[in-house]
Design a protein around this motif. Structure first.
Motif, PDB file in Angstrom:
ATOM      1  N   SER A   1      25.589  15.217  65.395  1.00  0.00           N
ATOM      2  CA  SER A   1      25.064  16.288  66.233  1.00  0.00           C
ATOM      3  C   SER A   1      26.241  17.095  66.760  1.00  0.00           C
ATOM      4  O   SER A   1      27.156  16.530  67.363  1.00  0.00           O
ATOM      5  CB  SER A   1      24.283  15.682  67.399  1.00  0.00           C
TER       6      SER A   1
ATOM      7  N   SER B   1      21.304  19.957  72.823  1.00  0.00           N
ATOM      8  CA  SER B   1      21.506  20.903  73.923  1.00  0.00           C
ATOM      9  C   SER B   1      22.610  21.922  73.673  1.00  0.00           C
ATOM     10  O   SER B   1      22.785  22.845  74.459  1.00  0.00           O
ATOM     11  CB  SER B   1      21.823  20.137  75.215  1.00  0.00           C
ATOM     12  N   TYR B   2      23.367  21.765  72.593  1.00  0.00           N
ATOM     13  CA  TYR B   2      24.505  22.654  72.366  1.00  0.00           C
ATOM     14  C   TYR B   2      24.767  22.794  70.866  1.00  0.00           C
ATOM     15  O   TYR B   2      25.812  22.386  70.367  1.00  0.00           O
ATOM     16  CB  TYR B   2      25.745  22.097  73.079  1.00  0.00           C
ATOM     17  N   SER B   3      23.806  23.344  70.151  1.00  0.00           N
ATOM     18  CA  SER B   3      23.972  23.535  68.707  1.00  0.00           C
ATOM     19  C   SER B   3      25.067  24.563  68.447  1.00  0.00           C
ATOM     20  O   SER B   3      25.143  25.582  69.134  1.00  0.00           O
ATOM     21  CB  SER B   3      22.662  24.006  68.075  1.00  0.00           C
TER      22      SER B   3
ATOM     23  N   THR C   1      30.711  17.852  70.749  1.00  0.00           N
ATOM     24  CA  THR C   1      31.336  18.650  71.809  1.00  0.00           C
ATOM     25  C   THR C   1      31.118  18.063  73.202  1.00  0.00           C
ATOM     26  O   THR C   1      31.442  18.709  74.196  1.00  0.00           O
ATOM     27  CB  THR C   1      30.808  20.102  71.780  1.00  0.00           C
TER      28      THR C   1
ATOM     29  N   SER D   1      26.149  18.929  69.190  1.00  0.00           N
ATOM     30  CA  SER D   1      26.083  18.763  70.640  1.00  0.00           C
ATOM     31  C   SER D   1      26.912  17.556  71.071  1.00  0.00           C
ATOM     32  O   SER D   1      27.740  17.645  71.986  1.00  0.00           O
ATOM     33  CB  SER D   1      24.634  18.581  71.101  1.00  0.00           C
ATOM     34  N   GLU D   2      26.701  16.421  70.419  1.00  0.00           N
ATOM     35  CA  GLU D   2      27.450  15.212  70.770  1.00  0.00           C
ATOM     36  C   GLU D   2      28.936  15.362  70.463  1.00  0.00           C
ATOM     37  O   GLU D   2      29.778  14.897  71.236  1.00  0.00           O
ATOM     38  CB  GLU D   2      26.901  14.001  70.024  1.00  0.00           C
TER      39      GLU D   2
ATOM     40  N   HIS E   1      28.152  17.042  74.631  1.00  0.00           N
ATOM     41  CA  HIS E   1      26.888  17.402  75.276  1.00  0.00           C
ATOM     42  C   HIS E   1      25.768  16.463  74.820  1.00  0.00           C
ATOM     43  O   HIS E   1      25.922  15.712  73.859  1.00  0.00           O
ATOM     44  CB  HIS E   1      26.519  18.851  74.938  1.00  0.00           C
TER      45      HIS E   1
END
Length: 76
Positions: free
Chosen positions: A35, A46-48, A40, A37-38, A42
């Protein structure tokens, strides 16, 4: 090194380590789930970040392509 370049380099290094440790060879398949998101820091979903996903893909493929190992990915 930009953050995007760092993501690519780290993905390539991690996949190279995995391929070598698992003694994978041409024709075999690696399954990856991740992911952006993960990556980065997050919560999932939540943060594509498509540009980070592209960098991760390129790094992984730079490790797999020369060895003839295939990729199956489930990522977001």
């Amino acid at each position: 090194m930009t953050p995007i370049e760092r993501y690519k380099a780290e993905a390539q290094a991690a996949m190279t380590e995995l391929v070598e440790a698992a003694k994978l060879h041409a024709g075999q398949l690696v399954v990856v789930g991740c992911s952006t998101s993960e990556v980065t820091g997050h919560r999932i979903g939540s943060y594509s970040a498509p540009e980070i996903g592209q960098a991760l893909f390129e790094g992984v493929m730079d490790a797999l392509r020369p060895r003839g190992v295939y990729l199956a990915a489930q990522c977001c």
